[in-house]
Write an enzyme that holds these catalytic residues in place. Structure first.
Site, short mmCIF file in Angstrom:
data_model
loop_
_atom_site.label_atom_id
_atom_site.label_comp_id
_atom_site.label_asym_id
_atom_site.label_seq_id
_atom_site.Cartn_x
_atom_site.Cartn_y
_atom_site.Cartn_z
N GLU A 80 0.85 -1.20 0.00
CA GLU A 80 0.00 0.00 0.00
C GLU A 80 0.88 1.24 0.00
O GLU A 80 1.76 1.38 0.83
CB GLU A 80 -0.90 0.00 1.23
N LYS A 108 4.58 -3.64 12.65
CA LYS A 108 4.27 -4.05 14.02
C LYS A 108 2.79 -3.84 14.30
O LYS A 108 2.11 -3.14 13.56
CB LYS A 108 5.13 -3.31 15.03
#
Length: 156
Positions: A80, A108
């Site tokens: 993305e 994360k």
């Protein structure tokens, strides 16, 4: 993470999950599965920075996420691109050309949407700083960003 960089990639912008704009206020352009699958399999997941261009438009700074989006528990890997520029309209179906130059951080999970948004904002600031460096600015002018009329070519 750096072995493949700079990495040149081009593909059609497809509809993603619709979360970037709506939930995060940070619109992203998504590549099709085919383009994602063409990425080197050993490229590390995480957040990167580089240059992006829609169609034959201007080249802008961008931040890119490669990975599983642990916050959203995706089952498919996604790539993305958040272009650091305000576009007046969506550009689904357009060709997005990107050059990934550097790595910011690993992927994360976040405890909250707010924490995720704060991290993305920091990533954007870091990308802006890095891309102002002379050695990175020169890639903005790369001929890769000049699409030959009516031609779509992958990896140059």
């Amino acid at each position: 993470a750096m072995r493949h960089l700079p990495y040149f990639c081009r593909g059609e912008v497809v509809k993603g999950f619709g979360r970037g704009s709506k939930q995060l206020g940070i619109p992203t352009a998504n590549f099709s599965e085919q383009v994602v699958e063409s990425f080197p399999s050993d490229i590390s997941t995480g957040i990167y920075y580089g240059w992006a261009c829609v169609g034959n438009g201007d080249v802008h700074k961008m931040v890119l996420s490669i990975g599983w989006n642990p916050f959203y528990k995706n089952i498919k890997k996604s790539v993305e691109t958040h272009i650091i520029h305000t576009f007046k309209e969506d550009f689904y179906g357009e060709i997005l050309s990107i050059v990934i130059i550097g790595y910011i951080r690993p992927e994360k999970n976040f405890d909250s949407l707010e924490a995720l948004i704060a991290a993305i904002q920091e990533d954007i600031e870091e990308a802006k700083r890095q891309l102002d460096l002379p050695e990175h600015l020169k890639l903005k002018e790369d001929n890769f960003f000049h699409l030959p009329e009516g031609k779509i070519v992958n990896n140059h």
